[in-house]
Motif scaffolding. Structure first.
Motif, short mmCIF file in Angstrom:
data_model
loop_
_atom_site.label_atom_id
_atom_site.label_comp_id
_atom_site.label_asym_id
_atom_site.label_seq_id
_atom_site.Cartn_x
_atom_site.Cartn_y
_atom_site.Cartn_z
N THR A 104 1.15 0.55 -1.30
CA THR A 104 2.47 1.13 -1.00
C THR A 104 2.87 0.79 0.42
OG1 THR A 104 2.06 2.99 -2.50
CG2 THR A 104 3.79 3.28 -0.84
N GLU A 105 4.10 0.36 0.61
CA GLU A 105 4.59 0.04 1.95
C GLU A 105 5.15 1.29 2.62
OE1 GLU A 105 7.09 -3.53 2.10
OE2 GLU A 105 6.13 -4.17 0.21
N PHE A 106 4.72 1.52 3.85
CA PHE A 106 5.15 2.71 4.58
C PHE A 106 5.02 2.46 6.07
CE2 PHE A 106 4.12 6.86 6.58
CZ PHE A 106 5.26 7.57 6.22
N ASP A 107 6.05 2.81 6.81
CA ASP A 107 6.08 2.64 8.26
C ASP A 107 5.55 3.93 8.90
OD1 ASP A 107 6.65 2.32 10.95
OD2 ASP A 107 8.58 1.37 10.59
N LEU A 108 4.45 3.81 9.63
CA LEU A 108 3.82 4.99 10.22
C LEU A 108 4.63 5.64 11.33
CD1 LEU A 108 0.12 3.75 10.32
CD2 LEU A 108 1.06 5.57 8.87
N THR A 109 5.69 4.98 11.78
CA THR A 109 6.56 5.62 12.78
C THR A 109 7.63 6.49 12.12
OG1 THR A 109 8.08 3.72 12.86
CG2 THR A 109 6.22 3.70 14.38
N ARG A 138 -17.23 -2.91 -6.04
CA ARG A 138 -18.30 -2.01 -6.44
C ARG A 138 -17.96 -1.34 -7.77
NH1 ARG A 138 -20.27 1.29 -1.11
NH2 ARG A 138 -18.77 2.78 -1.92
N PRO A 139 -18.90 -1.30 -8.70
CA PRO A 139 -18.64 -0.71 -10.02
C PRO A 139 -18.23 0.75 -9.95
CG PRO A 139 -20.68 -1.98 -10.04
CD PRO A 139 -20.25 -1.89 -8.61
N GLU A 140 -18.75 1.50 -8.98
CA GLU A 140 -18.48 2.94 -8.92
C GLU A 140 -17.09 3.26 -8.37
OE1 GLU A 140 -21.09 2.05 -5.20
OE2 GLU A 140 -20.81 1.30 -7.25
N THR A 141 -16.45 2.29 -7.73
CA THR A 141 -15.11 2.52 -7.20
C THR A 141 -14.09 2.60 -8.33
OG1 THR A 141 -15.61 1.36 -5.12
CG2 THR A 141 -13.29 1.65 -5.68
N GLU A 142 -13.32 3.67 -8.33
CA GLU A 142 -12.31 3.87 -9.37
C GLU A 142 -10.92 3.43 -8.92
OE1 GLU A 142 -12.53 7.99 -10.31
OE2 GLU A 142 -14.60 7.90 -11.05
N LYS A 143 -10.57 3.75 -7.68
CA LYS A 143 -9.21 3.45 -7.22
C LYS A 143 -9.20 3.30 -5.70
CE LYS A 143 -4.86 3.03 -8.58
NZ LYS A 143 -4.44 2.10 -9.64
N ILE A 144 -8.42 2.34 -5.24
CA ILE A 144 -8.20 2.16 -3.81
C ILE A 144 -6.70 2.17 -3.57
CG2 ILE A 144 -8.47 0.63 -1.81
CD1 ILE A 144 -10.89 -0.58 -3.42
N TYR A 145 -6.25 3.10 -2.77
CA TYR A 145 -4.84 3.18 -2.39
C TYR A 145 -4.70 2.55 -1.00
CZ TYR A 145 -4.77 6.83 -6.00
OH TYR A 145 -4.90 7.54 -7.17
N ILE A 146 -3.79 1.61 -0.87
CA ILE A 146 -3.48 1.02 0.44
C ILE A 146 -2.08 1.45 0.85
CG2 ILE A 146 -2.94 -1.14 1.63
CD1 ILE A 146 -5.22 -2.46 0.14
N VAL A 147 -1.98 2.00 2.05
CA VAL A 147 -0.67 2.33 2.63
C VAL A 147 -0.53 1.53 3.91
CG1 VAL A 147 0.73 4.12 3.70
CG2 VAL A 147 -0.57 4.63 1.63
N ASP A 148 0.47 0.69 3.98
CA ASP A 148 0.63 -0.20 5.12
C ASP A 148 2.09 -0.58 5.27
OD1 ASP A 148 0.48 -2.54 6.94
OD2 ASP A 148 -1.66 -2.53 6.49
N LYS A 149 2.50 -0.84 6.48
CA LYS A 149 3.86 -1.32 6.72
C LYS A 149 4.07 -2.69 6.09
CE LYS A 149 7.16 -2.24 10.47
NZ LYS A 149 7.38 -2.24 11.94
N ALA A 150 3.01 -3.50 6.09
CA ALA A 150 3.08 -4.84 5.51
C ALA A 150 2.74 -4.80 4.02
CB ALA A 150 2.11 -5.77 6.23
N PRO A 151 3.35 -5.67 3.25
CA PRO A 151 2.99 -5.74 1.82
C PRO A 151 1.63 -6.38 1.63
CG PRO A 151 4.54 -7.49 2.37
CD PRO A 151 4.41 -6.64 3.61
#
Length: 245
Positions: free
Chosen positions: A50-55, A24-37
């Motif tokens: 960004t990789e991050f373990d929620l535990t 979408r043109p209006e989207t500026e940035k999407i941050y993904i935080v997940d244990k998996a790459p």
């Protein structure tokens, strides 16, 4: 939504929403935080992963995302199994990932939800949180807790005078996701991802995909006789070949 944090967005429905938003043109940035790459094939100029373990005990990582106006939580896991076959040490892991992690992330951004400015929030819960679901006893319990949390907090938001809400997205089985050892196929999840985003941006508080086609009748049967519907659910899963007993 212009700047969105997706917790659990490296695969499945979270990744599908990330790709829809990135287009979408209006989207500026999407941050993904997940244990998996994030797989290289899904890299995009608007997406930062960004990789991050929620535990993990410390959640200070989320303080860096103070510029977002949208929060989507899709992290979670489960597998079809009898309760007797789930190791005791996995009980805490189920709740830590499926329930407590989402609540902790929402706590970090709760001031934004309470504010008068628009803030959009959606959480993947599950239809299993609405009824008994044999072979999903522990998973369903984690989602039932999340369901009640969202319903309760939404009333508090309403009474605080803000129009912001947390959307409870409670689907049944979704084809094309990595849930229950499946494989991500964005072609199968794109339509649902678009629907979820639309409900988040409308600030709805509940979205059950296929409600009219499937789950209205299922929920009526459950409320009429939860024991009989539980037995029906057990037999359905066995006969479908999804489990072996």
């Amino acid at each position: 939504m212009k700047r969105i944090l997706i917790v659990g967005g490296a695969n499945g429905i979270g990744l599908s929403m990330a790709t829809v938003l990135a287009s979408r043109p209006e989207t500026e940035k999407i941050y993904i935080v997940d244990k998996a790459p994030l797989a290289e094939e899904y890299h995009h100029e608007k997406i930062e992963s960004t990789e991050f373990d929620l535990t993990t005990e410390c959640y200070s990582l989320f303080e860096r995302y103070d510029d977002i106006d949208g929060l989507i939580i899709t992290a979670g896991f489960g597998r079809l199994a009898l309760f007797e076959d789930i190791p005791e040490e996995m009980i805490a892991t189920y709740f830590n990932v499926n329930t407590i992690a989402g609540i902790r992330v929402i706590k970090h951004f709760y001031g934004r939800l309470l504010a008068k400015d628009d803030f959009y929030c959606g959480v993947m819960v599950s239809i299993a949180g609405f009824m008994s679901s044999p072979f999903f006893s522990l998973y369903g319990a984690t989602k039932a807790a999340l369901k009640i949390f969202i319903e309760s907090v939404n009333v508090e938001l309403e009474k605080a005078g803000t129009a912001n809400r947390i959307l409870n997205v409670s689907p049944g089985s979704i084809k094309g996701t990595s849930f229950n050892a499946g494989k991500t196929d964005l072609s199968q999840t794109q339509a649902l991802a678009q629907d979820i985003i639309a409900h988040i941006e409308a600030k709805d508080d509940l979205f059950i995909p296929q409600y009219d086609e499937v789950f209205h009748e299922v929920l009526e049967r459950y409320h009429a006789d939860f024991r009989a519907e539980g037995r029906h659910s057990y037999e359905y899963k066995v006969q479908s070949g999804r489990v072996v007993v």
